[in-house]
Scaffold this active site. Structure first.
Site: not given
Length: 281
Positions: A88, A111
């Site tokens: 993430d 991310h």
């Protein structure tokens, strides 16, 4: 065994954070590695005076919700000389954060470094005075990103992204005021305002698009400054590259960008919009 399974079913299904600090001051985290956390690796909530350096975080890129470092309601945070690989956001900056300084960090996979998502469930969010500089991004979904949910209020302001090297990043530069982590979200008028965002010396390669500015009709993004942007497409089989996207994004280009970003509207939004009282932080 049946009794064991019955007790197991009663246990909460929320996955734990590996290491969390709450309501703490003058915190220093250094010289440790956190590997394969089941959710967020390192979290600071309502903290002040935080120093993180010489830290390694590692989890697979397909592990969901495994943020590297998560900040919320925290002030005066310094993160540097750290390696972050996760599934993430490498670093997630949430509401109530100010005075955040991030530098000399390696991020990827993951991310990217994100402010938000802010304003979920029609809440007010305030984030200010964030600096991210001298960072390497490798094979991340986004590079430096601001993401807000529709329906929120508040303000993101005084943000600086500087000297960021992008390598095989899907979308290096992103502001998304229509953030949604599921198939569909309800359209709403209000939005967390975004103003005063500087992008300086953002260079490297992208695999989908160089920049994405999706801003709200009711609260356009303002005072976006682009300086020394040099991003080149990299052909990767599973992706289709395209040009930059802008909607209701206003600012200036101090130098020509590569590629050109003609969709950024020069100047300020029309009408010299004043923030409503509920948006002021």
């Amino acid at each position: 065994m049946d009794a064991y399974n019955q007790e197991l079913e009663k246990m909460p299904q929320i996955k734990p954070t590996a290491l969390r600090f709450y309501g703490s001051s003058n915190v220093r985290v250094t010289g440790i590695s956190i590997v394969n956390s089941s959710q967020c690796h390192l979290k600071f909530n309502s903290c002040q005076g935080v120093m993180v350096h010489n830290l390694t975080i590692s989890s697979p890129e397909d592990s969901p919700n495994t943020d590297g470092i998560h900040l919320q309601n925290s002030k005066d945070v310094n993160i540097h000389h750290t390696n972050l690989a996760c599934g993430d956001d490498c670093i997630s900056i949430q509401t109530g954060c100010s005075g955040i300084n991030i530098h000399n960090v390696n991020c990827g996979p993951g991310h990217g470094i994100s402010i938000g998502g802010l304003g979920r469930y029609n809440t007010k969010a305030c984030v200010s005075n964030i600096t991210v500089r001298d960072v390497n991004m490798f094979r991340t979904m986004t590079g430096v990103r601001i993401k807000t949910w529709q329906g929120g209020s508040g303000l993101v302001q005084n943000i600086r992204f500087s000297n960021i090297q992008m390598s095989e990043v899907q979308t290096p530069i992103m502001i998304d005021q229509f953030y949604c982590d599921r198939t569909a979200c309800t359209n709403q008028t209000s939005a967390v305002a975004v103003s005063g965002v500087q992008y300086e010396n953002i260079r490297g390669t992208f695999t989908i698009k160089p920049a994405h500015f999706a801003c709200s009709d009711s609260s356009p993004c303002s005072e976006i400054t682009l300086t020394g942007i040099q991003l080149s497409p990299l052909v990767v089989l599973q992706y289709h590259t395209c040009g930059p996207f802008c909607w209701q994004a206003f600012g200036e280009m101090s130098t020509p960008t590569v590629p050109p970003i003609p969709c950024l509207q020069l100047g300020k939004p029309g009408g010299n919009r004043v923030l409503p009282n509920h948006d002021v932080c």
